[in-house]
Design an enzyme around this catalytic site. Structure first.
Site, PDB file in Angstrom:
ATOM      1  N   GLY A 122       0.823  -1.214   0.000  1.00 18.51           N
ATOM      2  CA  GLY A 122       0.000   0.000   0.000  1.00 18.51           C
ATOM      3  C   GLY A 122       0.851   1.255   0.000  1.00 18.51           C
ATOM      4  O   GLY A 122       1.908   1.305   0.633  1.00 18.51           O
ATOM      5  N   GLY A 188      24.322  -5.634  21.593  1.00 17.01           N
ATOM      6  CA  GLY A 188      23.212  -4.861  22.150  1.00 17.01           C
ATOM      7  C   GLY A 188      22.569  -5.590  23.312  1.00 17.01           C
ATOM      8  O   GLY A 188      22.062  -6.697  23.155  1.00 17.01           O
ATOM      9  N   GLY A 193      18.287  -8.331  22.694  1.00 11.72           N
ATOM     10  CA  GLY A 193      19.553  -8.979  23.027  1.00 11.72           C
ATOM     11  C   GLY A 193      19.430  -9.858  24.259  1.00 11.72           C
ATOM     12  O   GLY A 193      19.938 -10.985  24.279  1.00 11.72           O
ATOM     13  N   VAL A 277      20.620  -3.995  17.654  1.00  4.90           N
ATOM     14  CA  VAL A 277      21.032  -2.658  18.106  1.00  4.90           C
ATOM     15  C   VAL A 277      19.887  -1.651  17.938  1.00  4.90           C
ATOM     16  O   VAL A 277      20.106  -0.459  17.849  1.00  4.90           O
ATOM     17  CB  VAL A 277      22.280  -2.181  17.332  1.00  4.90           C
ATOM     18  N   GLY A 278      18.662  -2.154  17.902  1.00  3.73           N
ATOM     19  CA  GLY A 278      17.515  -1.281  17.798  1.00  3.73           C
ATOM     20  C   GLY A 278      16.754  -1.488  16.501  1.00  3.73           C
ATOM     21  O   GLY A 278      17.176  -2.264  15.638  1.00  3.73           O
ATOM     22  N   HIS A 451      -3.762 -15.309  48.870  1.00  3.12           N
ATOM     23  CA  HIS A 451      -2.568 -15.946  49.416  1.00  3.12           C
ATOM     24  C   HIS A 451      -2.622 -17.434  49.111  1.00  3.12           C
ATOM     25  O   HIS A 451      -3.688 -18.034  49.267  1.00  3.12           O
ATOM     26  CB  HIS A 451      -2.498 -15.722  50.921  1.00  3.12           C
TER      27      HIS A 451
END
Ligand SMILES: NC(=O)c1ccc[n+]([C@@H]2O[C@H](COP(=O)([O-])OP(=O)(O)OC[C@H]3O[C@@H](n4cnc5c(N)ncnc54)[C@H](O)[C@@H]3O)[C@@H](O)[C@H]2O)c1
Length: 479
Positions: A122, A188, A193, A277-278, A451
């Site tokens: 698109g 990273g 990472g 690294v992103g 609990h």
């Protein structure tokens, strides 16, 4: 003459497919365009998250965690599992099956909700037109009252570490290893990472993570980040901070990586290298020349708080716009935009978006860190509770971690919750809901928790904010 739609969404990831479904539910004539070709050669929905991100990585994290439990932890509980081995190919096939089920499920949801699925690439060619090029190269132009761009993001490639098929891979390639590498390098120490490093570390790789920054998980509260680092180190992840990768070279069956640290130039050799690294916004080819949709200086589509671009009727959501690159953030933006198009008032609270790192234990957080609050000059009260003091954590064999609450010293309002511990990703929803409702720490402290549950650590942390934790010695003077 092609159909005319109230809304055309470009991209069927968690931002786009959710927006299209919501728009159709609200009575709008909606279409969603997707170009992603799956492993079987057909167009698949779900984007990065379902195909090569959140879901497949969780399938591998779960399998590798169960392997570690069976191999190392069951014995403690009196379970003799014998000689536990891992069939990596079978693990990968299971992951592929999950992906196939889920991506196919979206096609079903489109049908059930009356969303028109359009296959192809698109492109916004005007404020009210989308051109779609199908996989045979045929183009069709569709008219739309509104357009939502949800084109997502792609991994960042860095010049020092060009990808080399099967040897130097990005996060997508790392989901396809067919055997456990002996020595694995990860560039990273971000979320990807740590998650992928954990998978292969658990399966027996010697994993070294090279991270350029000095700080470990800088977006997480410092105490929680430090504890996480210690836990991961104990598991065998060698995380080298202040180690900037400057080059890599494939030599035969090995990858030699060069990096610099405080001691100068260093070199390490691995069998495989993962570069994470992103990610960067993916907008290539989505906006036609001459359409003046503005991008910001980092290539994100520029939008306002409600995801409007500068062109009326054109919106953008998810990874291709500012804010955290998270599937759930994209989906919430998609819903907000569909609501706005349908004439409703809608907005999003960007301060209460949860984050989760799916290591074991998980790291999860919402809102400010103690350091953020202090930097803003806000006086805070802190409540923290260690899982080591939780009965359920002991029973679960998961006593590592801490739940921490950061509250405004004056108003007691919860400003942030940061947790490292088993199921932290589930527990953080309590912090999100509390913050959405403007709760005080006392509100949580006065709430009855079941609990024995891991969530009781959140309750105790809330009690600890005013020095009233029951199951540990309180440091603060009680009021
Ligand atoms: N569980 C989740 O929510 C999840 C999972 C996967 C990905 N994501 C998202 O995907 C995006 C991408 O993740 P990511 O982990 O790739 O990116 P990231 O930005 O989280 O981390 C990348 C890291 O690489 C380091 N780095 C960059 N260049 C380097 C170099 N030359 N040498 C050594 N280190 C270097 C950076 O300092 C940074 O810490 C993020 O926005 C993340 O939030 C989220």
């Amino acid at each position: 003459m092609a159909d005319k739609f109230d809304v055309i969404v470009i991209g069927a990831g968690p931002g786009g497919y959710v927006a299209a479904i919501r728009a159709a539910q609200l009575g709008l004539k909606a279409a969603c365009v997707e170009k992603w070709i799956g492993k079987e050669g057909n167009v698949v929905h779900g984007g990065t998250c379902l195909n090569v991100g959140c879901i497949p990585s969780k399938a591998l994290l779960e399998a590798s965690h169960k392997f570690v439990e069976a191999k190392h932890d069951f014995d403690d509980m009196g379970i003799n599992a014998g000689d536990v081995t891992m069939d990596v190919k079978k693990m990968m096939a299971r992951k592929d099956k999950i992906v196939k089920n889920l991506t196919g499920g979206i096609s079903g949801l489109f049908k059930a909700n009356g969303v028109t699925s359009i296959e192809g690439t698109g492109k916004v060619v005007s404020g009210k037109q989308v051109e779609v090029t199908d996989h045979d190269g045929k183009t069709t132009t569709y008219d739309a009252e509104n357009i939502i761009i949800a084109a997502g993001s792609v991994p960042i490639e860095i010049p020092p570490t060009p990808l080399v098929d099967g040897m130097v891979v990005d996060s997508t390639g790392a989901l396809e290893f067919q055997e456990t590498p002996k020595r694995l390098g990860v560039i990273g120490a971000g979320i990807i990472g740590l998650e992928l490093g954990s998978v292969w570390n658990r399966l027996g790789s010697e994993v070294t993570v090279l991270e350029a920054m000095d700080d470990f998980l800088p977006m997480v509260d410092t105490a929680i980040a430090k504890e996480t680092q210690k836990i991961l180190k104990k598991q065998g992840l060698d995380i080298k901070l202040n180690a900037r990768v400057t080059g890599s070279e494939v030599k035969g069956e090995e990858v030699v990586v060069k990096y610099t640290d405080a001691n100068g130039e260093q070199e390490m050799t691995f069998d495989k290298l993962i570069v994470c690294v992103g990610r960067r916004p993916y907008t290539k080819g989505v906006i036609a020349d001459g359409v003046s949709i503005e991008l910001d200086e980092r290539g994100f589509i520029f939008v306002d708080d409600q995801c409007r671009t500068n062109v009326p009727g054109v919106y953008a959501v998810g990874d291709c716009v500012r804010g955290p690159m998270l599937a759930h953030k994209a989906s919430e933006e998609g819903i907000m935009v569909a609501d706005i198009i349908a004439g409703h008032k809608a907005e999003m609270n960007y301060d209460t978006i949860p984050n989760v790192v799916y290591t074991f234990p998980e790291v999860a957080w919402v809102g400010m860190t103690e350091q953020d609050a202090k930097a803003k000059g806000i006086e805070v009260k802190i409540g923290a509770f260690p899982f080591a003091a939780s009965g359920r954590a002991m029973a679960n064999n998961a006593t590592e971690g801490t739940a921490k609450i950061i509250a405004d010293a004056e108003t007691d309002r919860i400003l942030g919750m940061h947790i490292v511990g088993q199921h932290a990703g589930e527990m953080i929803a309590q912090g999100v809901i509390a913050m959405e409702f403007g709760s005080s720490a006392e509100d949580l402290a006065l709430t009855c928790y079941a609990h024995p549950t891991m969530s009781e650590a959140v309750h105790e942390a809330a009690l600890a904010v005013d020095g009233h934790a029951i199951h540990m010695a309180n440091r603060k003077k009680r009021k």
